[in-house]
Design a protein around this motif. Structure first.
Motif, PDB file in Angstrom:
ATOM      1  N   SER A  29      13.643  79.202  57.580  1.00  0.00           N
ATOM      2  CA  SER A  29      12.925  78.539  58.642  1.00  0.00           C
ATOM      3  C   SER A  29      14.206  76.953  59.512  1.00  0.00           C
ATOM      4  N   ILE A  30      13.228  77.523  60.880  1.00  0.00           N
ATOM      5  CA  ILE A  30      14.574  76.913  61.651  1.00  0.00           C
ATOM      6  C   ILE A  30      12.711  76.135  62.283  1.00  0.00           C
ATOM      7  N   LEU A  31      13.780  74.856  63.680  1.00  0.00           N
ATOM      8  CA  LEU A  31      13.012  74.031  64.756  1.00  0.00           C
ATOM      9  C   LEU A  31      14.078  74.609  65.960  1.00  0.00           C
ATOM     10  N   ARG A  89       9.369  74.658  68.407  1.00  0.00           N
ATOM     11  CA  ARG A  89       8.234  75.301  67.737  1.00  0.00           C
ATOM     12  C   ARG A  89       9.139  75.474  66.009  1.00  0.00           C
ATOM     13  N   TYR A  90       8.387  76.020  65.226  1.00  0.00           N
ATOM     14  CA  TYR A  90       8.748  75.786  63.584  1.00  0.00           C
ATOM     15  C   TYR A  90       8.928  77.746  63.878  1.00  0.00           C
ATOM     16  N   LEU A  91       9.438  77.777  63.259  1.00  0.00           N
ATOM     17  CA  LEU A  91       9.598  79.397  62.820  1.00  0.00           C
ATOM     18  C   LEU A  91      10.049  79.939  61.906  1.00  0.00           C
ATOM     19  N   SER A  92       9.363  80.896  61.271  1.00  0.00           N
ATOM     20  CA  SER A  92      10.244  81.527  59.844  1.00  0.00           C
ATOM     21  C   SER A  92      11.067  83.053  60.856  1.00  0.00           C
ATOM     22  N   MET A  93      12.919  82.603  59.959  1.00  0.00           N
ATOM     23  CA  MET A  93      13.034  83.445  60.392  1.00  0.00           C
ATOM     24  C   MET A  93      13.296  84.545  59.166  1.00  0.00           C
ATOM     25  N   ASP A 126      10.591  86.251  58.767  1.00  0.00           N
ATOM     26  CA  ASP A 126       9.364  87.547  59.118  1.00  0.00           C
ATOM     27  C   ASP A 126       9.007  87.054  61.053  1.00  0.00           C
ATOM     28  N   ASN A 127      10.222  86.850  61.414  1.00  0.00           N
ATOM     29  CA  ASN A 127      10.339  85.771  62.099  1.00  0.00           C
ATOM     30  C   ASN A 127       9.132  85.962  63.192  1.00  0.00           C
ATOM     31  N   THR A 128       7.878  84.635  62.190  1.00  0.00           N
ATOM     32  CA  THR A 128       6.709  84.171  63.021  1.00  0.00           C
ATOM     33  C   THR A 128       6.628  83.060  63.076  1.00  0.00           C
ATOM     34  N   PHE A 129       6.122  82.266  64.220  1.00  0.00           N
ATOM     35  CA  PHE A 129       5.984  80.804  64.060  1.00  0.00           C
ATOM     36  C   PHE A 129       5.011  80.466  63.259  1.00  0.00           C
ATOM     37  N   ILE A 130       5.323  79.482  62.624  1.00  0.00           N
ATOM     38  CA  ILE A 130       4.630  79.184  61.120  1.00  0.00           C
ATOM     39  C   ILE A 130       3.390  77.815  62.115  1.00  0.00           C
ATOM     40  N   ARG A 181       9.355  60.676  69.709  1.00  0.00           N
ATOM     41  CA  ARG A 181       8.712  60.557  69.092  1.00  0.00           C
ATOM     42  C   ARG A 181       8.937  61.475  67.180  1.00  0.00           C
ATOM     43  N   LEU A 182       7.941  61.082  66.291  1.00  0.00           N
ATOM     44  CA  LEU A 182       8.104  60.896  65.000  1.00  0.00           C
ATOM     45  C   LEU A 182       7.006  62.128  64.390  1.00  0.00           C
ATOM     46  N   TRP A 183       7.864  62.773  63.599  1.00  0.00           N
ATOM     47  CA  TRP A 183       7.349  64.241  63.438  1.00  0.00           C
ATOM     48  C   TRP A 183       7.196  64.668  61.914  1.00  0.00           C
ATOM     49  N   ASP A 184       5.434  65.120  61.213  1.00  0.00           N
ATOM     50  CA  ASP A 184       6.121  65.818  60.032  1.00  0.00           C
ATOM     51  C   ASP A 184       6.210  67.281  60.209  1.00  0.00           C
ATOM     52  N   ILE A 185       6.725  68.205  59.107  1.00  0.00           N
ATOM     53  CA  ILE A 185       6.463  69.805  60.069  1.00  0.00           C
ATOM     54  C   ILE A 185       5.202  69.941  59.256  1.00  0.00           C
ATOM     55  N   ARG A 186       4.732  69.874  58.210  1.00  0.00           N
ATOM     56  CA  ARG A 186       3.313  69.932  57.850  1.00  0.00           C
ATOM     57  C   ARG A 186       2.439  70.004  58.611  1.00  0.00           C
TER      58      ARG A 186
END
Length: 358
Positions: free
Chosen positions: A82-84, A95-99, A101-105, A137-142
């Protein structure tokens, strides 16, 4: 692809390109990142794609298309599948992407200007972004919502320290780097590095004052802080005091890539051609924190500086070695687990130590 595990200082001058991957014409790579395991390499490209390489196999693994949103500053999360990455079209979201299945999380929205820096926390699922909307900005991927926000004057760069307890914000127009305690980020910075006099000192060499910063990075050993530039040198600072340790000079001069604050024709113009491409910077530390490797500017190959050399009176440090190549290096990364270097400009190179030079 065999990977050496010798000490960095023993083999660094012996690196040579061993794999070359050509890209379609009129495209350039703008960011580069290894995953935590060192098995995979990730790059953003100006044709709105993200390219994945298998380092162990020494082969291209996958192309991810993002024609609708564009792509820049692609980064691995702590999971290599998974990537940002930052958008360059439609909006200024992350964008937070699962490689797999190439879908956005998940989407992370809130920035109202182009994202110029994206840094994954080394110790958690948090990440940090800086933008031309004058916010960090500070983020949490969840969570899709920012966990915190700070307002600045032109905060084009931001990064974590190796302990993930501190983050730095860089503002080239104000010549400052501000250090914050992550747990108390809503309080004033506990340290401020003012680089105005340092920048003025090297202006005669062609170094821009208040411009040209392309990336910031703490060394893994905690001693140094690196500000990469697109000019004839990089600034190596003491991570505690902010004092200049070395000015890492490259005689070839400019890198040929734009820094975040250099855009003059609108936010999209910097992605259009090789001469007008904003990149994450072309200098980085080796994993031991002792050396800095960098693209050679207008020359091809990679330059190496030894940070432990005794500073001179003018603080100018020349490279100890130059790794030859027929290709330029606009983005450079050192594998976190193995002695392997990756670089890219119009093509991707993987470098390994040549045993015949040992």
């Amino acid at each position: 692809m065999a990977i050496e595990t010798s000490k960095v200082q023993d083999i660094l001058p012996n690196f040579r390109p061993t794999r070359q991957f050509k890209a379609p014409p009129n495209n350039s790579y703008t960011s580069i990142d290894f995953d935590n395991s060192g098995e995979f390499l990730l790059l953003s490209r100006t044709d709105d794609t993200i390219q994945l390489f298998n380092v162990k196999a020494g082969a291209h693994a996958k192309e991810l298309k993002s024609q609708k949103y564009g792509s820049a500053l692609a980064r691995f999360t702590h999971h290599s599948t998974s990537i940002l990455y930052a958008s360059t079209k439609v909006d200024d979201g992350i964008r937070y992407l699962s490689m797999h299945d190439n879908t956005f999380i998940r989407y992370f929205k809130g920035h109202e200007g182009r994202v110029t820096s994206l840094s994954m926390s080394p110790g958690s699922d948090n990440f940090l972004t800086a933008s031309m909307d004058n916010t960090v900005r500070l983020w949490d991927i969840r969570s899709p919502n920012a966990q915190g926000m700070l307002n600045f004057d032109s905060p084009y760069l931001a990064c974590y320290d190796p302990s993930a307890s501190i983050f730095a914000v860089g503002s080239p127009p104000t010549h400052t780097v501000l250090l914050y305690d992550l747990k108390n980020y809503d309080k004033p910075p506990f340290a401020t590095f003012d680089l105005f006099e340092i920048e003025k000192r090297y202006a005669p060499y062609g170094q821009k004052v208040g411009k040209g910063w392309t990336a910031m990075e703490f060394s893994n050993n905690g001693k140094y802080f690196l500000i990469s530039t697109n000019g004839p040198g990089h600034y190596l600072l003491d991570a505690y005091s902010g004092e200049l340790v070395h000015y890492l000079h490259r005689s070839s001069g400019l890198s040929g890539r734009l820094a975040p604050g250099d855009a003059t024709n609108g936010p999209d113009a910097v992605y259009k051609s090789a001469g007008e491409v904003y990149t994450q910077g072309d200098a980085t530390f080796t994993p031991d924190g002792r050396y800095v490797i960098s693209g050679g500017g207008t020359q091809t190959g990679i330059l190496i500086w030894d940070c432990q050399e005794t500073p001179k009176s003018d603080n100018i440090l020349e490279p100890i070695s130059e790794l030859p190549s027929s290709q330029s290096a606009a983005v450079v990364a050192y594998n976190p687990r193995h002695n392997l270097i990756a670089s890219a400009d119009k093509e991707v190179l993987m470098w390994l130590p040549d045993p015949e030079l040992a």
